[in-house]
Design a protein around this motif. Structure first.
Motif, PDB file in Angstrom:
ATOM      1  N   LEU A  79      36.989 -17.739  12.443  1.00  0.00           N
ATOM      2  CA  LEU A  79      36.504 -18.905  13.182  1.00  0.00           C
ATOM      3  C   LEU A  79      37.581 -19.471  14.097  1.00  0.00           C
ATOM      4  O   LEU A  79      37.284 -19.912  15.220  1.00  0.00           O
ATOM      5  N   PHE A  89      30.301 -21.070  17.411  1.00  0.00           N
ATOM      6  CA  PHE A  89      29.873 -20.371  16.205  1.00  0.00           C
ATOM      7  C   PHE A  89      28.757 -21.153  15.544  1.00  0.00           C
ATOM      8  O   PHE A  89      28.832 -22.380  15.418  1.00  0.00           O
ATOM      9  N   PHE A 107      33.983 -27.407  10.468  1.00  0.00           N
ATOM     10  CA  PHE A 107      34.941 -26.321  10.625  1.00  0.00           C
ATOM     11  C   PHE A 107      36.349 -26.797  10.293  1.00  0.00           C
ATOM     12  O   PHE A 107      37.094 -26.133   9.585  1.00  0.00           O
TER      13      PHE A 107
END
Length: 188
Positions: A79, A89, A107
């Motif tokens: 990521l 994403f 994230f």
């Protein structure tokens, strides 16, 4: 706005990727790349092809996080690479979308947890090594040559009558071991 590309992975040929494909196409993916491989494999051919095609502004969509990463740390690494390349994403099942502020927050929480886990591992390892040293245990591989053998190697070397390779054969070790022993002895 870039392309929306999907990635699907099934572990065995017995598994059917159609569920994943349907969900990815429904999410707007114009193309889906599919690997049939274990999640533990470091190299996945179709993911490598997909990664080569991702450009700044594109979005990568997966059905679930476990389809992308082998472990939490590997997933975070993937990521972070996408983020560095300007690629969004989306994970459908976990409702993570790094193209939104909330998705970026999730994230970053994952990243912080992964970093915390790495720091804990380093801390535990360091503490374990310190405790072992306090108990008198020295880490590393055992020495191949005793002090007496090193002294013998030094004497033979200094005599000039025997090559380093011959000294190694006499003592049953490689030339590089002899060189290391001679270097360590000269440092002390």
């Amino acid at each position: 706005m870039g392309e929306v590309l999907g990635y699907a992975r099934v572990s065995t040929t017995d598994q059917d990727a159609r569920l994943l494909h349907d969900a990815l196409h429904k999410s707007g993916c114009v193309r889906v790349f599919t690997d049939t491989a274990s999640g533990t494999l470091a190299h996945r051919e179709q993911f490598a092809r997909l990664s080569d095609q991702l450009r700044d502004g594109d979005t990568l969509v997966v059905w679930r996080l476990d389809r992308l990463g082998r472990s939490v740390s590997h997933l975070i690494e993937q990521l972070e690479d996408l983020q560095d390349r300007g690629v969004g994403f989306v994970s459908i099942q976990e409702a993570i979308d790094t193209t939104t502020p909330g998705g970026r927050l999730v994230f970053h929480v994952f990243s912080a947890l992964a970093q915390f886990e790495r720091d804990l591992i380093v801390e535990r390892t360091t503490a374990g090594l310190a405790a072992a040293r306090a108990r008198g245990r020295v880490g590393g591989r055992p020495k191949k040559l005793s002090e007496q053998q090193v002294d013998t190697a030094r004497a033979l070397y200094e005599s000039g009558s025997v090559s380093v390779a011959q000294i190694g054969r006499i003592l049953g070790v490689s030339r590089s071991t002899i060189y290391r022993a001679l270097d360590s002895k000269s440092i002390q």
